[in-house]
Design a protein around this motif. Structure first.
Motif, PDB file in Angstrom:
ATOM      1  N   VAL A 147       0.905  -1.181  -0.016  1.00 62.68           N
ATOM      2  CA  VAL A 147       0.095   0.225  -0.010  1.00 62.68           C
ATOM      3  C   VAL A 147       0.921   1.169  -0.090  1.00 62.68           C
ATOM      4  O   VAL A 147       1.929   1.200   0.758  1.00 62.68           O
ATOM      5  CB  VAL A 147      -0.854   0.198   1.275  1.00 62.68           C
ATOM      6  CG1 VAL A 147      -1.841   1.319   1.164  1.00 62.68           C
ATOM      7  CG2 VAL A 147      -1.951  -1.261   1.197  1.00 62.68           C
ATOM      8  N   ARG A 148       0.683   2.242  -0.805  1.00 62.43           N
ATOM      9  CA  ARG A 148       1.446   3.479  -0.973  1.00 62.43           C
ATOM     10  C   ARG A 148       0.927   4.529  -0.071  1.00 62.43           C
ATOM     11  O   ARG A 148      -0.336   4.779  -0.096  1.00 62.43           O
ATOM     12  CB  ARG A 148       1.407   3.783  -2.503  1.00 62.43           C
ATOM     13  CG  ARG A 148       2.333   2.710  -3.163  1.00 62.43           C
ATOM     14  CD  ARG A 148       2.440   3.120  -4.623  1.00 62.43           C
ATOM     15  NE  ARG A 148       3.548   1.989  -5.204  1.00 62.43           N
ATOM     16  CZ  ARG A 148       3.699   2.119  -6.297  1.00 62.43           C
ATOM     17  NH1 ARG A 148       3.606   3.101  -7.313  1.00 62.43           N
ATOM     18  NH2 ARG A 148       4.707   1.179  -6.751  1.00 62.43           N
ATOM     19  N   TRP A 149       1.959   5.234   0.490  1.00 61.09           N
ATOM     20  CA  TRP A 149       1.454   6.273   1.560  1.00 61.09           C
ATOM     21  C   TRP A 149       2.497   7.590   1.224  1.00 61.09           C
ATOM     22  O   TRP A 149       3.342   7.440   0.890  1.00 61.09           O
ATOM     23  CB  TRP A 149       1.944   6.012   2.853  1.00 61.09           C
ATOM     24  CG  TRP A 149       0.957   4.556   3.288  1.00 61.09           C
ATOM     25  CD1 TRP A 149       1.324   3.278   3.163  1.00 61.09           C
ATOM     26  CD2 TRP A 149      -0.284   4.532   3.848  1.00 61.09           C
ATOM     27  NE1 TRP A 149       0.470   2.486   3.866  1.00 61.09           N
ATOM     28  CE2 TRP A 149      -0.653   3.355   3.979  1.00 61.09           C
ATOM     29  CE3 TRP A 149      -1.281   5.378   4.236  1.00 61.09           C
ATOM     30  CZ2 TRP A 149      -1.851   2.658   4.597  1.00 61.09           C
ATOM     31  CZ3 TRP A 149      -2.615   5.178   4.675  1.00 61.09           C
ATOM     32  CH2 TRP A 149      -2.739   3.918   5.098  1.00 61.09           C
ATOM     33  N   PHE A 150       1.772   8.683   1.510  1.00 61.23           N
ATOM     34  CA  PHE A 150       2.308   9.926   1.616  1.00 61.23           C
ATOM     35  C   PHE A 150       2.526  10.135   3.018  1.00 61.23           C
ATOM     36  O   PHE A 150       1.439  10.687   3.594  1.00 61.23           O
ATOM     37  CB  PHE A 150       1.868  10.940   0.702  1.00 61.23           C
ATOM     38  CG  PHE A 150       2.206  12.433   0.933  1.00 61.23           C
ATOM     39  CD1 PHE A 150       3.730  12.556   1.369  1.00 61.23           C
ATOM     40  CD2 PHE A 150       1.326  13.453   0.751  1.00 61.23           C
ATOM     41  CE1 PHE A 150       4.171  14.077   1.369  1.00 61.23           C
ATOM     42  CE2 PHE A 150       1.864  14.620   1.081  1.00 61.23           C
ATOM     43  CZ  PHE A 150       2.975  15.031   1.357  1.00 61.23           C
ATOM     44  N   ARG A 151       3.620  10.387   3.671  1.00 62.24           N
ATOM     45  CA  ARG A 151       3.695  10.488   5.188  1.00 62.24           C
ATOM     46  C   ARG A 151       5.029  11.220   5.471  1.00 62.24           C
ATOM     47  O   ARG A 151       5.999  11.482   4.597  1.00 62.24           O
ATOM     48  CB  ARG A 151       3.773   9.290   6.204  1.00 62.24           C
ATOM     49  CG  ARG A 151       2.165   8.815   5.974  1.00 62.24           C
ATOM     50  CD  ARG A 151       1.527   9.551   6.771  1.00 62.24           C
ATOM     51  NE  ARG A 151       0.061   8.679   6.690  1.00 62.24           N
ATOM     52  CZ  ARG A 151      -1.243   8.674   6.120  1.00 62.24           C
ATOM     53  NH1 ARG A 151      -1.153   9.511   4.909  1.00 62.24           N
ATOM     54  NH2 ARG A 151      -2.148   8.268   6.219  1.00 62.24           N
ATOM     55  N   GLN A 152       5.296  11.540   6.591  1.00 61.13           N
ATOM     56  CA  GLN A 152       6.427  11.979   7.152  1.00 61.13           C
ATOM     57  C   GLN A 152       7.131  10.811   8.073  1.00 61.13           C
ATOM     58  O   GLN A 152       6.676  10.027   8.813  1.00 61.13           O
ATOM     59  CB  GLN A 152       6.545  13.415   8.074  1.00 61.13           C
ATOM     60  CG  GLN A 152       7.572  13.812   8.672  1.00 61.13           C
ATOM     61  CD  GLN A 152       7.360  14.942   9.560  1.00 61.13           C
ATOM     62  OE1 GLN A 152       6.640  15.168  10.226  1.00 61.13           O
ATOM     63  NE2 GLN A 152       8.363  15.893   9.256  1.00 61.13           N
ATOM     64  N   TYR A 153       8.329  10.612   7.713  1.00 56.25           N
ATOM     65  CA  TYR A 153       9.415   9.423   8.140  1.00 56.25           C
ATOM     66  C   TYR A 153       9.726  10.018   9.593  1.00 56.25           C
ATOM     67  O   TYR A 153      10.373  11.152   9.380  1.00 56.25           O
ATOM     68  CB  TYR A 153      10.457   9.004   7.080  1.00 56.25           C
ATOM     69  CG  TYR A 153      11.240   8.215   7.645  1.00 56.25           C
ATOM     70  CD1 TYR A 153      10.990   6.937   7.645  1.00 56.25           C
ATOM     71  CD2 TYR A 153      12.692   8.502   8.060  1.00 56.25           C
ATOM     72  CE1 TYR A 153      11.972   5.974   8.190  1.00 56.25           C
ATOM     73  CE2 TYR A 153      13.617   7.589   8.637  1.00 56.25           C
ATOM     74  CZ  TYR A 153      13.246   6.518   8.713  1.00 56.25           C
ATOM     75  OH  TYR A 153      14.030   5.399   9.110  1.00 56.25           O
ATOM     76  N   SER A 154       9.809   9.181  10.355  1.00 59.02           N
ATOM     77  CA  SER A 154      10.364   9.313  11.602  1.00 59.02           C
ATOM     78  C   SER A 154      11.284   8.186  12.205  1.00 59.02           C
ATOM     79  O   SER A 154      10.803   6.910  11.788  1.00 59.02           O
ATOM     80  CB  SER A 154       9.195   9.755  12.621  1.00 59.02           C
ATOM     81  OG  SER A 154       9.776   9.981  13.908  1.00 59.02           O
ATOM     82  N   LYS A 155      12.178   8.520  12.828  1.00 57.95           N
ATOM     83  CA  LYS A 155      13.299   7.482  13.381  1.00 57.95           C
ATOM     84  C   LYS A 155      13.625   7.813  14.802  1.00 57.95           C
ATOM     85  O   LYS A 155      14.407   9.016  14.666  1.00 57.95           O
ATOM     86  CB  LYS A 155      14.518   7.192  12.563  1.00 57.95           C
ATOM     87  CG  LYS A 155      15.111   5.911  13.171  1.00 57.95           C
ATOM     88  CD  LYS A 155      16.382   5.458  11.829  1.00 57.95           C
ATOM     89  CE  LYS A 155      16.974   4.397  12.579  1.00 57.95           C
ATOM     90  NZ  LYS A 155      18.061   3.935  11.250  1.00 57.95           N
TER      91      LYS A 155
END
Length: 109
Positions: free
Chosen positions: A57-65
């Motif tokens: 599933v494709r998502w547009f989000r902010q990556y967080s680590k």
């Protein structure tokens, strides 16, 4: 015989492309109907805005680590849950480098 179009197709996979945001998951930074420019890449850094695929599933989000190495995708709109990336199949497809809202452009690095 070599297919001359295959070289063009392979090259174009590395060029930035535009997508229209549909929905309010990334508001207020990326409102519904705005246009984003995506630079294809398979790497990102903390707080990048990304186009990613999680379990097909494709998502547009902010990556967080975080400091413990836990990775997740975050919707800017608090009405939507975070997507934990631990133990799932996922990949970065690209990083957002520009946003366009009614001809007002903002760049991201």
């Amino acid at each position: 015989m070599t297919d001359q179009n295959s070289d063009f197709a392979d090259c174009s996979l590395h060029e930035p492309y535009a997508l229209q945001v549909l929905g309010n998951e990334m508001e207020p930074e990326f409102p519904d109907q705005c246009i984003v420019i995506i630079r294809p890449t398979d790497v990102c850094k903390h707080q990048d805005y990304v186009f990613a695929e999680v379990e097909n599933v494709r998502w547009f989000r902010q990556y967080s680590k975080d400091e413990n190495g836990n990775e997740r995708l975050i919707a800017l709109n608090p009405l939507y849950p975070e997507i934990a990336l631990t133990g799932v199949k996922w990949a970065v497809l690209g990083v957002i480098i520009q946003r366009n809202i009614r001809r007002q452009i903002k760049h991201y690095t």
